[in-house]
Scaffold this motif. Structure first.
Motif, mmCIF file in Angstrom:
data_model
loop_
_atom_site.group_PDB
_atom_site.id
_atom_site.type_symbol
_atom_site.label_atom_id
_atom_site.label_comp_id
_atom_site.label_asym_id
_atom_site.label_seq_id
_atom_site.Cartn_x
_atom_site.Cartn_y
_atom_site.Cartn_z
ATOM 1 N N GLY A 5 0.820 -1.187 -0.128
ATOM 2 C CA GLY A 5 -0.316 0.001 0.146
ATOM 3 C C GLY A 5 1.019 1.313 -0.092
ATOM 4 O O GLY A 5 0.579 2.238 -0.731
ATOM 5 N N LEU A 6 1.834 1.331 0.729
ATOM 6 C CA LEU A 6 2.812 2.302 0.743
ATOM 7 C C LEU A 6 3.504 2.493 -0.397
ATOM 8 O O LEU A 6 3.802 3.898 -0.950
ATOM 9 C CB LEU A 6 3.782 2.188 1.906
ATOM 10 C CG LEU A 6 3.172 2.465 3.140
ATOM 11 C CD1 LEU A 6 4.594 2.048 4.389
ATOM 12 C CD2 LEU A 6 2.787 3.994 3.403
ATOM 13 N N ALA A 7 3.913 1.495 -1.181
ATOM 14 C CA ALA A 7 4.233 1.429 -2.358
ATOM 15 C C ALA A 7 3.561 2.224 -3.533
ATOM 16 O O ALA A 7 3.838 3.067 -4.375
ATOM 17 C CB ALA A 7 4.928 0.046 -3.011
ATOM 18 N N VAL A 8 2.416 1.888 -3.080
ATOM 19 C CA VAL A 8 1.240 2.372 -4.411
ATOM 20 C C VAL A 8 1.066 3.703 -4.015
ATOM 21 O O VAL A 8 0.955 4.659 -5.098
ATOM 22 C CB VAL A 8 0.164 1.666 -4.344
ATOM 23 C CG1 VAL A 8 -1.003 2.164 -5.207
ATOM 24 C CG2 VAL A 8 0.180 0.373 -4.837
ATOM 25 N N ILE A 9 0.985 4.077 -2.724
ATOM 26 C CA ILE A 9 0.614 5.753 -2.429
ATOM 27 C C ILE A 9 1.972 6.478 -2.874
ATOM 28 O O ILE A 9 1.740 7.607 -3.402
ATOM 29 C CB ILE A 9 0.476 5.742 -0.892
ATOM 30 C CG1 ILE A 9 -0.716 5.268 -0.666
ATOM 31 C CG2 ILE A 9 0.523 7.382 -0.588
ATOM 32 C CD1 ILE A 9 -1.311 5.091 0.900
ATOM 33 N N GLY A 10 3.206 5.831 -2.703
ATOM 34 C CA GLY A 10 4.436 6.710 -3.149
ATOM 35 C C GLY A 10 4.589 6.829 -4.452
ATOM 36 O O GLY A 10 5.033 8.145 -4.929
ATOM 37 N N GLY A 60 2.006 7.045 -6.661
ATOM 38 C CA GLY A 60 0.841 7.803 -7.289
ATOM 39 C C GLY A 60 1.152 9.247 -6.831
ATOM 40 O O GLY A 60 1.152 10.117 -7.705
ATOM 41 N N LEU A 61 1.918 9.512 -5.676
ATOM 42 C CA LEU A 61 2.393 10.889 -5.353
ATOM 43 C C LEU A 61 3.599 11.531 -6.215
ATOM 44 O O LEU A 61 3.672 12.477 -6.700
ATOM 45 C CB LEU A 61 3.051 10.972 -3.956
ATOM 46 C CG LEU A 61 1.660 10.997 -2.803
ATOM 47 C CD1 LEU A 61 2.184 10.639 -1.393
ATOM 48 C CD2 LEU A 61 0.603 12.102 -3.075
ATOM 49 N N GLY A 62 4.541 10.370 -6.578
ATOM 50 C CA GLY A 62 5.475 10.655 -7.413
ATOM 51 C C GLY A 62 5.223 10.730 -8.942
ATOM 52 O O GLY A 62 5.706 12.048 -9.583
ATOM 53 N N ILE A 63 4.304 10.371 -9.270
ATOM 54 C CA ILE A 63 3.897 10.559 -10.874
ATOM 55 C C ILE A 63 2.818 11.931 -10.924
ATOM 56 O O ILE A 63 2.966 12.683 -11.691
ATOM 57 C CB ILE A 63 3.125 9.164 -11.148
ATOM 58 C CG1 ILE A 63 3.867 7.905 -11.416
ATOM 59 C CG2 ILE A 63 2.497 9.553 -12.484
ATOM 60 C CD1 ILE A 63 3.040 6.545 -11.900
ATOM 61 N N GLY A 64 2.040 12.022 -9.932
ATOM 62 C CA GLY A 64 1.503 13.167 -9.784
ATOM 63 C C GLY A 64 2.317 14.393 -9.707
ATOM 64 O O GLY A 64 2.222 15.345 -10.543
ATOM 65 N N LYS A 65 3.591 14.206 -8.990
ATOM 66 C CA LYS A 65 4.543 15.404 -8.784
ATOM 67 C C LYS A 65 5.243 15.604 -10.331
ATOM 68 O O LYS A 65 5.397 16.479 -10.629
ATOM 69 C CB LYS A 65 5.528 15.060 -7.808
ATOM 70 C CG LYS A 65 6.947 16.017 -7.529
ATOM 71 C CD LYS A 65 6.127 17.431 -7.000
ATOM 72 C CE LYS A 65 7.468 18.212 -6.825
ATOM 73 N NZ LYS A 65 6.945 19.693 -6.737
ATOM 74 N N ALA A 73 7.329 6.099 -16.138
ATOM 75 C CA ALA A 73 7.413 4.672 -16.360
ATOM 76 C C ALA A 73 8.503 3.848 -15.461
ATOM 77 O O ALA A 73 8.141 2.919 -14.797
ATOM 78 C CB ALA A 73 7.803 4.095 -17.842
ATOM 79 N N PHE A 74 9.565 4.882 -15.044
ATOM 80 C CA PHE A 74 10.483 4.282 -14.088
ATOM 81 C C PHE A 74 9.916 4.086 -12.681
ATOM 82 O O PHE A 74 9.987 3.228 -12.071
ATOM 83 C CB PHE A 74 11.704 4.960 -13.917
ATOM 84 C CG PHE A 74 12.662 4.987 -15.350
ATOM 85 C CD1 PHE A 74 13.043 3.745 -15.906
ATOM 86 C CD2 PHE A 74 13.467 6.149 -15.835
ATOM 87 C CE1 PHE A 74 13.751 3.635 -16.986
ATOM 88 C CE2 PHE A 74 14.084 5.934 -16.815
ATOM 89 C CZ PHE A 74 14.377 4.369 -17.361
ATOM 90 N N VAL A 75 9.282 5.263 -12.285
ATOM 91 C CA VAL A 75 8.316 5.141 -10.897
ATOM 92 C C VAL A 75 7.447 3.936 -10.784
ATOM 93 O O VAL A 75 7.504 3.232 -9.797
ATOM 94 C CB VAL A 75 7.863 6.558 -10.815
ATOM 95 C CG1 VAL A 75 7.104 6.304 -9.544
ATOM 96 C CG2 VAL A 75 8.896 7.651 -10.480
ATOM 97 N N GLU A 76 6.754 3.964 -12.062
ATOM 98 C CA GLU A 76 5.818 2.707 -11.949
ATOM 99 C C GLU A 76 6.438 1.373 -11.870
ATOM 100 O O GLU A 76 5.776 0.463 -11.200
ATOM 101 C CB GLU A 76 4.877 3.062 -13.265
ATOM 102 C CG GLU A 76 3.650 2.012 -13.224
ATOM 103 C CD GLU A 76 2.744 2.708 -12.359
ATOM 104 O OE1 GLU A 76 1.759 1.678 -11.841
ATOM 105 O OE2 GLU A 76 2.581 3.717 -11.931
ATOM 106 N N GLY A 77 7.549 1.206 -12.416
ATOM 107 C CA GLY A 77 8.298 -0.034 -12.541
ATOM 108 C C GLY A 77 8.945 -0.263 -11.111
ATOM 109 O O GLY A 77 8.756 -1.300 -10.697
ATOM 110 N N CYS A 78 9.118 0.645 -10.702
ATOM 111 C CA CYS A 78 9.670 0.412 -9.203
ATOM 112 C C CYS A 78 8.599 0.156 -8.215
ATOM 113 O O CYS A 78 8.680 -0.744 -7.349
ATOM 114 C CB CYS A 78 10.568 1.827 -8.507
ATOM 115 S SG CYS A 78 11.993 2.134 -9.266
ATOM 116 N N ALA A 79 7.359 0.761 -8.309
ATOM 117 C CA ALA A 79 6.244 0.486 -7.345
ATOM 118 C C ALA A 79 5.719 -1.090 -7.688
ATOM 119 O O ALA A 79 5.401 -1.766 -6.924
ATOM 120 C CB ALA A 79 5.224 1.487 -7.715
#
Length: 80
Positions: free
Chosen positions: A22-27, A29-34, A62-68
């Motif tokens: 859950g924390l990975a998904v929230i992080g 989402g916040l990162g992609i929004g930023k 895409a990199f942020v989503e891959g890490c998540a």
């Protein structure tokens, strides 16, 4: 008695894995929004560079989503 403590430990492990995912998904989402917000600000300042900014925005997202996704899969494997 031993079985109860093992079941409690397994339950806590599942809870920890779920919270981690859950924390990975929230992080993410916040990162992609930023990233999107900053890209729109940059495009507003320099419209002629919009294609380069959009390309970099999509690549970084895409990199942020891959890490998540990696974090979610790691948590799913830890659950059993």
């Amino acid at each position: 008695m031993i079985i109860t403590s093992l079941l409690a430990a397994e339950g806590l492990a599942q809870l920890g894995c779920s919270l981690g995912a859950g924390l990975a998904v929230i992080g993410a989402g916040l990162g992609i929004g930023k990233i999107g917000s900053s890209a729109m600000d940059a495009i507003a300042r320099q419209p002629e560079a919009s294609s380069k900014i959009q390309t970099n925005m999509i690549l970084t997202s895409a990199f942020v989503e891959g890490c998540a996704l990696f974090a979610i899969v790691a948590c799913a494997f830890l659950i059993k």
